[in-house]
Motif scaffolding. Structure first.
Motif, PDB file in Angstrom:
ATOM      1  N   VAL A   1       0.842  -1.201   0.000  1.00 57.59           N
ATOM      2  CA  VAL A   1       0.000   0.000   0.000  1.00 57.59           C
ATOM      3  C   VAL A   1       0.878   1.252   0.000  1.00 57.59           C
ATOM      4  N   SER A   2       1.955   1.237   0.799  1.00 53.03           N
ATOM      5  CA  SER A   2       2.846   2.408   0.848  1.00 53.03           C
ATOM      6  C   SER A   2       3.469   2.692  -0.513  1.00 53.03           C
ATOM      7  N   LYS A   3       3.713   1.617  -1.276  1.00 51.77           N
ATOM      8  CA  LYS A   3       4.321   1.793  -2.600  1.00 51.77           C
ATOM      9  C   LYS A   3       3.298   2.210  -3.648  1.00 51.77           C
ATOM     10  N   LEU A   4       2.158   1.506  -3.706  1.00 53.96           N
ATOM     11  CA  LEU A   4       1.176   1.744  -4.753  1.00 53.96           C
ATOM     12  C   LEU A   4       0.419   3.056  -4.572  1.00 53.96           C
ATOM     13  N   TYR A   5       0.274   3.504  -3.327  1.00 58.73           N
ATOM     14  CA  TYR A   5      -0.469   4.739  -3.067  1.00 58.73           C
ATOM     15  C   TYR A   5       0.448   5.900  -2.682  1.00 58.73           C
ATOM     16  N   SER A   6       1.765   5.677  -2.745  1.00 57.54           N
ATOM     17  CA  SER A   6       2.755   6.721  -2.436  1.00 57.54           C
ATOM     18  C   SER A   6       2.461   7.383  -1.086  1.00 57.54           C
ATOM     19  N   ARG A   7       2.280   6.560  -0.072  1.00 60.55           N
ATOM     20  CA  ARG A   7       1.993   7.057   1.274  1.00 60.55           C
ATOM     21  C   ARG A   7       2.999   6.509   2.282  1.00 60.55           C
ATOM     22  N   LYS A   8       3.359   7.336   3.245  1.00 60.75           N
ATOM     23  CA  LYS A   8       4.068   6.840   4.414  1.00 60.75           C
ATOM     24  C   LYS A   8       3.020   6.242   5.355  1.00 60.75           C
ATOM     25  N   ILE A   9       3.266   5.045   5.814  1.00 59.16           N
ATOM     26  CA  ILE A   9       2.351   4.395   6.752  1.00 59.16           C
ATOM     27  C   ILE A   9       3.142   4.045   8.005  1.00 59.16           C
ATOM     28  N   ILE A  10       2.703   4.537   9.139  1.00 55.47           N
ATOM     29  CA  ILE A  10       3.363   4.260  10.423  1.00 55.47           C
ATOM     30  C   ILE A  10       2.410   3.423  11.256  1.00 55.47           C
ATOM     31  N   VAL A  11       2.845   2.235  11.626  1.00 58.32           N
ATOM     32  CA  VAL A  11       2.040   1.348  12.470  1.00 58.32           C
ATOM     33  C   VAL A  11       2.804   1.077  13.757  1.00 58.32           C
ATOM     34  N   ARG A  12       2.182   1.404  14.871  1.00 58.02           N
ATOM     35  CA  ARG A  12       2.766   1.099  16.183  1.00 58.02           C
ATOM     36  C   ARG A  12       2.008  -0.078  16.768  1.00 58.02           C
ATOM     37  N   ASP A  13       2.630  -1.286  16.715  1.00 56.72           N
ATOM     38  CA  ASP A  13       1.981  -2.423  17.348  1.00 56.72           C
ATOM     39  C   ASP A  13       2.545  -2.583  18.761  1.00 56.72           C
ATOM     40  N   ASN A  14       2.221  -3.682  19.433  1.00 57.00           N
ATOM     41  CA  ASN A  14       2.648  -3.806  20.821  1.00 57.00           C
ATOM     42  C   ASN A  14       4.091  -4.259  20.967  1.00 57.00           C
ATOM     43  N   ASN A  15       4.810  -4.322  19.834  1.00 63.93           N
ATOM     44  CA  ASN A  15       6.213  -4.739  19.877  1.00 63.93           C
ATOM     45  C   ASN A  15       7.166  -3.651  19.408  1.00 63.93           C
ATOM     46  N   ARG A  16       6.784  -2.888  18.368  1.00 69.81           N
ATOM     47  CA  ARG A  16       7.672  -1.854  17.856  1.00 69.81           C
ATOM     48  C   ARG A  16       6.943  -0.953  16.864  1.00 69.81           C
ATOM     49  N   TYR A  17       7.651   0.096  16.426  1.00 65.77           N
ATOM     50  CA  TYR A  17       7.163   0.956  15.351  1.00 65.77           C
ATOM     51  C   TYR A  17       7.557   0.353  14.002  1.00 65.77           C
ATOM     52  N   HIS A  18       6.637   0.434  13.045  1.00 59.87           N
ATOM     53  CA  HIS A  18       6.919   0.042  11.664  1.00 59.87           C
ATOM     54  C   HIS A  18       6.728   1.267  10.779  1.00 59.87           C
ATOM     55  N   PHE A  19       7.784   1.662  10.085  1.00 59.63           N
ATOM     56  CA  PHE A  19       7.707   2.792   9.162  1.00 59.63           C
ATOM     57  C   PHE A  19       7.752   2.245   7.729  1.00 59.63           C
ATOM     58  N   PHE A  20       6.602   2.267   7.062  1.00 62.06           N
ATOM     59  CA  PHE A  20       6.500   1.753   5.701  1.00 62.06           C
ATOM     60  C   PHE A  20       6.642   2.907   4.711  1.00 62.06           C
ATOM     61  N   ARG A  21       7.494   2.685   3.711  1.00 60.83           N
ATOM     62  CA  ARG A  21       7.675   3.717   2.674  1.00 60.83           C
ATOM     63  C   ARG A  21       8.218   3.061   1.403  1.00 60.83           C
ATOM     64  N   ASP A  22       7.584   3.352   0.273  1.00 63.67           N
ATOM     65  CA  ASP A  22       8.027   2.839  -1.035  1.00 63.67           C
ATOM     66  C   ASP A  22       8.168   1.322  -1.057  1.00 63.67           C
ATOM     67  N   GLY A  23       7.289   0.633  -0.334  1.00 64.03           N
ATOM     68  CA  GLY A  23       7.296  -0.826  -0.375  1.00 64.03           C
ATOM     69  C   GLY A  23       8.238  -1.494   0.604  1.00 64.03           C
ATOM     70  N   PHE A  24       8.862  -0.733   1.506  1.00 68.39           N
ATOM     71  CA  PHE A  24       9.791  -1.299   2.485  1.00 68.39           C
ATOM     72  C   PHE A  24       9.403  -0.857   3.889  1.00 68.39           C
ATOM     73  N   CYS A  25       9.804  -1.658   4.875  1.00 71.86           N
ATOM     74  CA  CYS A  25       9.536  -1.335   6.277  1.00 71.86           C
ATOM     75  C   CYS A  25      10.847  -1.149   7.028  1.00 71.86           C
ATOM     76  N   SER A  26      10.821  -0.292   8.013  1.00 76.02           N
ATOM     77  CA  SER A  26      12.026  -0.027   8.810  1.00 76.02           C
ATOM     78  C   SER A  26      12.507  -1.254   9.565  1.00 76.02           C
ATOM     79  N   CYS A  27      11.611  -2.225   9.808  1.00 74.21           N
ATOM     80  CA  CYS A  27      12.023  -3.433  10.545  1.00 74.21           C
ATOM     81  C   CYS A  27      12.750  -4.426   9.651  1.00 74.21           C
ATOM     82  N   ARG A  28      12.831  -4.134   8.368  1.00 74.12           N
ATOM     83  CA  ARG A  28      13.546  -4.961   7.390  1.00 74.12           C
ATOM     84  C   ARG A  28      13.017  -6.395   7.303  1.00 74.12           C
TER      85      ARG A  28
END
Length: 514
Positions: free
Chosen positions: A484-511
């Motif tokens: 979704v971050s890649k196809l819609y050109s959006r930054k998506i930040i998800v904070r779950d109960n374990n860590r932050y996930h920063f999605f951008r251009d089809g990749f996540c900060s958690c690798r």
């Protein structure tokens, strides 16, 4: 100190000293020597020897009682300290005098076994008895004050030792530095340190540890190198403190430089030092060196195992039965955790999920029945998103939202575009005994997907979408967010109960692992 003095009779809850069964060998009737007291290796033997003193009228000897009190203290238990205090009180009641040696022994015992309030009250009682402290009194007393954060009392002790002229003693000064550091006043500890003409490794280490404890790792490392430059050789405790500082800084090269001093010390790598090194290397991202240190350490303990396992997970190398479908290991781990904490909800849910992943539906039913019998309820997954100052919360499969029709249409569009891009739903994340079509439908209505879809239809093009989830993201929702971050050109930040996930251009900060 304004605290009321402790009455001698109020200390200790154990019964009065009773003559136990006699030991096998006869004790001499003449006054026993210090060597005889030192030959006792347990509380039982000391009590038997004490009974011999009483029976033979030897209990009024000051030197014998002093040595007995010290021996009781050296046993190092609360029970043995009760006997030491009873002997102390008995001698004071009988003679109206008590020795400084006995007072210092009791102070040392109280401080070392955690009975710190008793140590402070004993110091007050010493003043009432007219017993003047010496250079051995203050280190134990300050240690007691530091353990219970008795800052006001410690300040008064500092004032007293200044008046008596003991501040120049290196052991007293080291105790002052440690006291201030433990109470969070490393600035005052530094003043004491700076005023010392003579400093030893304990002086430096106490201050270094204080900086680490106050989350001042740069100052701790700087002081360490200053110590080395002055020719003071660090000890293992120093190394653990400064390695912990490097871990906080996450500076690998600095950590390697500091750890090189361990070889120069010529000391054996023990579990405490090994654990500090493993943690430091892991936090600096050097998994190879962390693993090497772990296997080189011959006396690995539970703390060290927990450190390396938790760090492996953080580095994407999981302590993970569900991931590897290892049902037997999962069951073993779950049984152990249940023994330690029977009310822990997460382990029951995780075990149920592992059985479901393996298709063991009878076992799933058994675990869920156990949860129901124990009144344990699984927390439903929910995700929230803030839009225009209002928080919108979704649960999995939720159709109650006022704009659910638009959300459903948005999800259809997203799934169509994702499908063309090669996305295939990972139905292994649906842990219910239903067919594949139903699994895909349930998967498409996970709470974070609902929240992301709502964010796409209610926020401006290019605006970031921020979602908070109460549980951990599943792998399918993670892949969904990446695309979704890649196809819609959006930054998506998800904070779950374990860590932050920063999605951008089809990749996540958690690798790809979390």
């Amino acid at each position: 100190m304004a605290a009321k003095a402790l009455p001698p009779s109020s200390v200790g809850t154990s019964p009065a000293i009773q003559p136990p069964k006699p030991i096998a060998t006869d004790l001499p009737s003449s006054p026993p020597s210090l060597k005889l007291i030192e030959s006792c290796h347990s509380l039982t033997e000391l009590k038997q020897l004490h009974c011999h003193f009483i029976k033979n009228g030897l209990s009024h000897s000051a030197s014998q009682l002093n040595n007995l009190i010290a021996a009781y203290v050296d046993v190092g238990t609360h029970h043995s300290l009760d006997y030491a205090r009873k002997s102390f009180d008995y001698f004071y009641e009988e003679t109206a005098a008590v020795s400084l040696f006995a007072c210092n022994s009791l102070l040392r015992g109280y401080a070392s076994t955690g009975l710190c309030d008793q140590a402070i009250l004993l110091y007050i009682h010493m003043a009432e008895m007219g017993v003047l402290p010496d250079k051995f009194t203050f280190p134990s007393l300050l240690s007691a004050c530091s353990k219970v954060m008795a800052f006001a009392e410690g300040l008064q002790v500092h004032g007293a030792l200044l008046k008596m002229g003991f501040e120049g003693n290196i052991f007293v000064r080291n105790s002052l530095i440690h006291f201030y550091a433990e109470c969070g006043r490393v600035d005052l500890g530094r003043k004491v340190f700076d005023g010392m003409l003579e400093r030893n490794v304990v002086s430096w280490t106490s201050l270094i540890n204080g900086y680490v404890g106050r989350d001042l790792p740069k100052e701790a490392v700087s002081l360490f190198f200053e110590m080395v430059d002055t020719g003071i050789q660090p000890n293992p405790v120093t190394m653990v403190c400064v390695i912990s500082a490097c871990a906080k800084l996450k500076d690998l090269e600095l950590g390697k430089k500091v750890s090189s001093y361990i070889g120069k010390l010529g000391v054996k790598l023990n579990a405490v030092m090994g654990n500090a090194l493993v943690d430091m290397y892991m936090k600096c991202g050097d998994i190879d060196n962390a693993s090497r240190i772990f296997y080189e350490c011959v006396d690995r303990n539970l703390v060290m195992y927990n450190t390396i396992m938790s760090n492996y997970v953080q580095h994407g190398l999981p302590a993970a039965c569900r991931k590897h479908n290892n049902v037997e290991m999962a069951q073993y781990a779950a049984e152990k955790i249940t023994q330690l904490d029977p009310e822990k909800v997460g382990i029951h849910v995780l075990l149920s999920n592992i059985y479901a992943s393996a298709g063991k539906w009878n076992e799933v039913a058994r675990v869920r029945l156990q949860m129901k019998e124990k009144g344990i309820q699984k927390v439903p997954g929910s995700s929230s998103i803030e839009v225009h100052g209002l928080i919108h919360e979704f649960t999995s499969g939720d159709e109650s939202h006022a704009e659910y029709t638009q959300i459903g249409l948005m999800l259809q569009e997203i799934n169509c575009r994702l499908s063309k891009a090669g996305y295939v739903p990972d139905t292994t994340n649906v842990l219910l005994d239903v067919d594949e079509q139903e699994k895909e439908h349930l998967l498409s209505r996970h709470s974070e997907k609902l929240a992301m879809a709502y964010g796409l239809i209610t926020t401006d093009q290019g605006a970031p979408i921020r979602v908070v989830k109460n549980l951990r993201m599943c792998s399918d929702c993670h892949s969904f967010a990446e695309l979704v971050s890649k196809l819609y050109s959006r930054k998506i930040i998800v904070r779950d109960n374990n860590r932050y996930h920063f999605f951008r251009d089809g990749f996540c900060s958690c690798r790809g692992y979390w």
